[in-house]
Design a protein around this motif. Sequence first.
Motif, short mmCIF file in Angstrom:
data_model
loop_
_atom_site.label_atom_id
_atom_site.label_comp_id
_atom_site.label_asym_id
_atom_site.label_seq_id
_atom_site.Cartn_x
_atom_site.Cartn_y
_atom_site.Cartn_z
N UNK A 206 16.05 29.99 18.34
CA UNK A 206 16.31 31.17 18.86
C UNK A 206 14.89 31.61 19.37
N UNK A 209 14.69 35.14 19.96
CA UNK A 209 13.48 35.50 18.84
C UNK A 209 12.36 35.66 19.28
N UNK A 211 10.58 34.52 22.28
CA UNK A 211 9.91 35.13 23.54
C UNK A 211 9.82 37.08 22.94
N UNK A 212 10.39 37.44 22.15
CA UNK A 212 9.91 38.61 21.76
C UNK A 212 8.28 38.26 20.65
N UNK A 213 7.99 37.42 20.17
CA UNK A 213 7.13 36.76 19.27
C UNK A 213 5.94 36.77 20.40
N UNK A 214 6.08 36.86 21.96
CA UNK A 214 5.18 36.49 22.73
C UNK A 214 5.03 34.84 23.33
N UNK A 215 5.65 34.92 23.00
CA UNK A 215 5.78 33.17 23.49
C UNK A 215 6.64 33.12 25.03
N UNK B 53 14.77 42.48 28.58
CA UNK B 53 15.80 41.42 28.89
C UNK B 53 16.31 41.63 30.32
N UNK B 74 8.20 38.25 27.48
CA UNK B 74 7.39 38.29 26.47
C UNK B 74 5.96 38.67 26.67
N UNK B 77 5.95 42.28 24.62
CA UNK B 77 5.99 41.42 23.01
C UNK B 77 3.86 41.31 22.59
N UNK B 78 3.98 40.46 23.81
CA UNK B 78 2.07 40.55 23.41
C UNK B 78 2.16 41.83 23.31
N UNK B 81 4.86 45.32 21.44
CA UNK B 81 6.65 45.58 21.50
C UNK B 81 7.48 45.21 20.51
N UNK B 82 7.22 45.75 18.71
CA UNK B 82 8.43 44.72 18.16
C UNK B 82 10.09 45.21 17.86
N UNK B 83 10.07 43.97 17.67
CA UNK B 83 12.06 44.45 17.91
C UNK B 83 12.87 43.66 16.54
N UNK B 84 13.61 44.48 16.63
CA UNK B 84 14.77 43.89 15.34
C UNK B 84 16.21 43.62 16.13
N UNK B 85 16.77 42.63 16.36
CA UNK B 85 18.05 42.27 16.85
C UNK B 85 19.12 42.66 16.18
N UNK B 89 18.88 37.25 15.53
CA UNK B 89 17.94 36.54 15.69
C UNK B 89 16.88 35.49 15.37
N UNK B 90 17.12 34.21 14.48
CA UNK B 90 16.03 34.16 13.80
C UNK B 90 16.26 32.51 14.38
N UNK B 109 0.66 35.00 22.19
CA UNK B 109 1.42 33.78 23.33
C UNK B 109 1.70 32.32 22.53
#
Lengths: 325, 247
Positions: A206, A209, A211-215, B53, B74, B77-78, B81-85, B89-90, B109
Amino acid sequence: MPKPDRFAITGLIMLVLLILAPIVVVQTGWHGGLPLFTRIVIYALAVVSLDLIIGYGALISFGHAMFFSLGGYMVAILAHHTNAGDLIFGWAGSNSAFILWPLALLACALLGLVIGYLALKTRGVQFIMITLAFAQMVYFLLVSLQYYGGDDGLMMDTRNTMAVVDLDNPWSLYYLALGILVIWVLFCRFIVNSRFGMVFQGLRQSERRAINLGVNPLPFRLTAFVISAVGTGMAGILWANYAQFVTPDMATWAKSGEFMAIVTLGGLGTLLGPIAGAAAFIGLEQILTIWTEHWMIVMGPVLVLIALFGQQGMLGRFLKGGRHD
Amino acid sequence: MTEVLSLRHLRKSFGALKVTDDVTLEVRAGEIHALIGPNGAGKSTLIAQICGELPSDAGTVHFQDRDITPLSAFKRARLGLGRSFQTTQLCLEFTVLEHVILSPDCMGGGSFNLFANPRNDAGLRDEALHWIGKAGLGGRENRQVANLAHGERRQLELAVALARKPHVLVLDEPMAGMGAEESTRMVTLLQELKGQYPMLLVEHDMDAVFTLADRVSVLVYGRVIFTGTVDQVRQDAEVRSAYLGDD
């Protein structure tokens, strides 16, 4: 955590087989056995490297033959100059594997870095096409190198030399190649289970996902691509020393396709599956060519059947099976 | 009250269609700010703009007093900023534990360590187990994500986001597709988290919104037509006609 470690068990069985099989085959009086197994192990090194990015990262490179050819050509060209007494940019050259091989691997890493950087700007089918396009460029470049034999390829008068191992002895060459394969598989296994590997696999599963973890995807994918290029280049180096001959054929799209077919045949994302794939593919090729020149007529349907019914290749289901509840 | 996340005059058009039309709203510290609106109001587009995005045509996104408009997803996010979709998206091949371990491991990162196996890191495991328990998935940590029920995947999304210690949570329809029982559990869970994390909650389930939210913004055709407390929304005539339906 894997319950019974199927990877370790399968790996050990394979290792024992690969250590003993050539001895047994040659004992039966067939001397084609050792070259056959040498080819299998060299191919295995290339396809394990390719599996690292296709199986774990879904980066479907249709151009890995370019690294195979570059590794081979690097050592062949350097050996050519050294033996002819030409200076290479003022350097008298060398036949030592400890000097030539790292140089060749460095070249593969650099090519992998540049092409990976450009290709990874794209995804999916575009990525397949762009890697193919770069490999074709390398192929035509090699064909155009008239000084190095062009179409006809380049002979390697002498094999590289190594302090302890006599590469002119086919048994030494075989067991050296096998040793390198073992180290490489273990290295790839470490990568896959490492922090890096977890992110790399997460990106395949994913991307949003991850990217949203900061990757940031690019550095991870590029690193894996370069590692894969180096492994495939190592296979090319061994091939040049095995065949004492390099040709532009090493860089054809058909060669890249063969690598991909072997990875799929053996089982994507298993590292060990592709080794079994290489043994099956090259073994079948050997047997079928004795029987008919049009061996692909049989090989083709075999590949289709395996793709259709063994959805995860020869070892995919078994190696991935024991992993989770 | 301090604003954690604020959108100022945000715009986005696809051709002639204005999907986000001068949106200004803010999420304050500790509050749950619900964003409601009919289908096609532009909620998902707005979230994509917040999370980076989708680039915005105009306007800015500020996060903790910092203009994050030019930052890629990204990097946002660092910053926390946390989110659910909306559609989960897992990483389906990981186990629940592996997936949650990945979160704190990627905080900076992601690591280029080629040899250490994060699964063997006791600290990370404990931390991950804590969040798995918090999200109500205790005992299921060794289950493969692909084998989780829909509602459990939603809970895992939350665990994955929480394990990163976010400074704000953007939740895109966390109750979507859930059965009544699962919904209730999720509402309870969000209630427990209320106050600890500022949240922007996009949700269709009005009962959930009225239970959870401090303030509500109503998005219609890309415009925020109303922002106010839950009680104000209930009484507002315009909202009723646009969204809740005329009785």
